[in-house]
Scaffold this active site. Structure first.
Site, mmCIF file in Angstrom:
data_model
loop_
_atom_site.group_PDB
_atom_site.id
_atom_site.type_symbol
_atom_site.label_atom_id
_atom_site.label_comp_id
_atom_site.label_asym_id
_atom_site.label_seq_id
_atom_site.Cartn_x
_atom_site.Cartn_y
_atom_site.Cartn_z
ATOM 1 N NE ARG A 1 30.815 -42.371 42.170
ATOM 2 C CZ ARG A 1 29.515 -42.397 42.475
ATOM 3 N NH1 ARG A 1 28.610 -42.234 41.530
ATOM 4 N NH2 ARG A 1 29.119 -42.533 43.731
ATOM 5 C CG ASP B 1 21.901 -41.196 48.321
ATOM 6 O OD1 ASP B 1 21.852 -41.203 47.083
ATOM 7 O OD2 ASP B 1 22.838 -41.711 48.950
#
Length: 298
Positions: A102, A200
């Site tokens: 994704r 992240d």
């Protein structure tokens, strides 16, 4: 330095992500990737909007030059979403839908191109890649061998591009040529391997320091332009996911968080997991660059 951490949006996002401050509307936009939602919060009025989608993942977000339109990465395709009309307009397919990947973190450069990575849905196979998507939807693959793409950010002078593979515990930097739209000379910016920290989402402030959310470690870290730790802020949640600088003077660090991967006992201990946090910091951020899609007339 004392740190006041506020919860500005109490939420239960499974995987809150990609906060962006919109200067034009003075509002914060962000995603719940696994919840399939785009969300917007206007601090001055307290208004909060949410748009839900039926697809599996809403993984990427960028502002466009039209404040009523955003660019969304949904599964493996990019779409223009007209928030007022609730209308999705396909732009391009970045990867083959047959891949178990994704779209994930991305960011626009100053020329209005979107740089975005894909990631393995199983979180361990190097099936992802990194791409540049031009305003007309043309897709240019940069490199592969990526497990989980993250930390896409640019230095204030647009001469450096940052990128992480979260599951390789590494953030790299590239020499960025804004005119040509190329990223070269890949080298390590921060190696998190010793701590097994998972870099992240990130943003860069006006001094060129990189704010990085460290997933599963409960902290955000500000790194100097040469990759040294400058400041560490411990958070009341295990899973911060991404950061942006916004607010009237762009001195508020907004932090999205996640409930994903936490068991019931952890969720009871972390009532703010899945909420949006805010921290006042001294150095301001920069206005977010916007996607220059042809429909906006630019």
């Amino acid at each position: 330095m004392s740190t006041d951490i506020r919860c500005i949006v109490p939420a239960h996002d499974l995987l809150g992500e990609s906060p962006l401050w919109c200067e034009a509307t003075q509002s914060l936009l962000w995603l719940d990737i696994d919840g399939g939602r785009l969300q917007r919060f206007h601090p001055e009025s307290g208004r909060r909007d949410s748009h839900a989608f039926t697809q599996r993942f809403v993984g990427s977000l960028a502002l466009t030059r039209d404040p009523s339109v955003v660019l969304l990465g949904i599964d493996l395709g990019l779409y223009l979403f007209h928030m007022g009309r609730g209308e999705l307009q396909p732009l391009c397919q970045v990867e083959d839908a047959a891949l178990d990947n994704r779209l994930n973190d991305g960011r626009c450069d100053a020329q209005g191109r979107f740089w975005v990575g894909t990631m393995d849905n199983q979180l361990h196979r190097p099936h992802g890649a990194f791409y540049r998507v031009d305003a007309d939807g043309t897709v240019h693959r940069q490199f592969g061998d990526v497990i989980v793409s993250n930390t896409v950010a640019f230095s204030p002078d647009q001469r450096r591009l940052y990128f992480s593979d979260t599951r390789r515990f590494t953030t790299w930097q590239f020499d960025f040529d804004a005119a040509a739209g190329t990223a070269t000379n890949r080298r390590v910016f921060v190696d998190h391997g010793a701590q097994r920290w998972r870099p992240d989402g990130a943003c860069v402030d006006a001094q060129g320091h990189v704010w990085n959310a460290i997933f599963a470690a409960g902290k955000v870290i500000r790194f100097t332009p040469d990759g040294q730790v400058d400041r560490v802020i411990e958070l009341p949640v295990t899973n911060p996911t991404c950061v942006c600088l916004g607010g009237p003077e762009r001195r508020t660090l907004f932090v999205t968080t996640a409930r994903k991967f936490l068991d019931r006992a952890q969720l009871l201990r972390e009532p703010l997991a899945g909420s949006v946090l805010a921290i006042d910091v001294g150095v301001p951020g920069l206005p977010e660059h916007r996607f220059a899609h042809p429909a906006d007339g630019h």
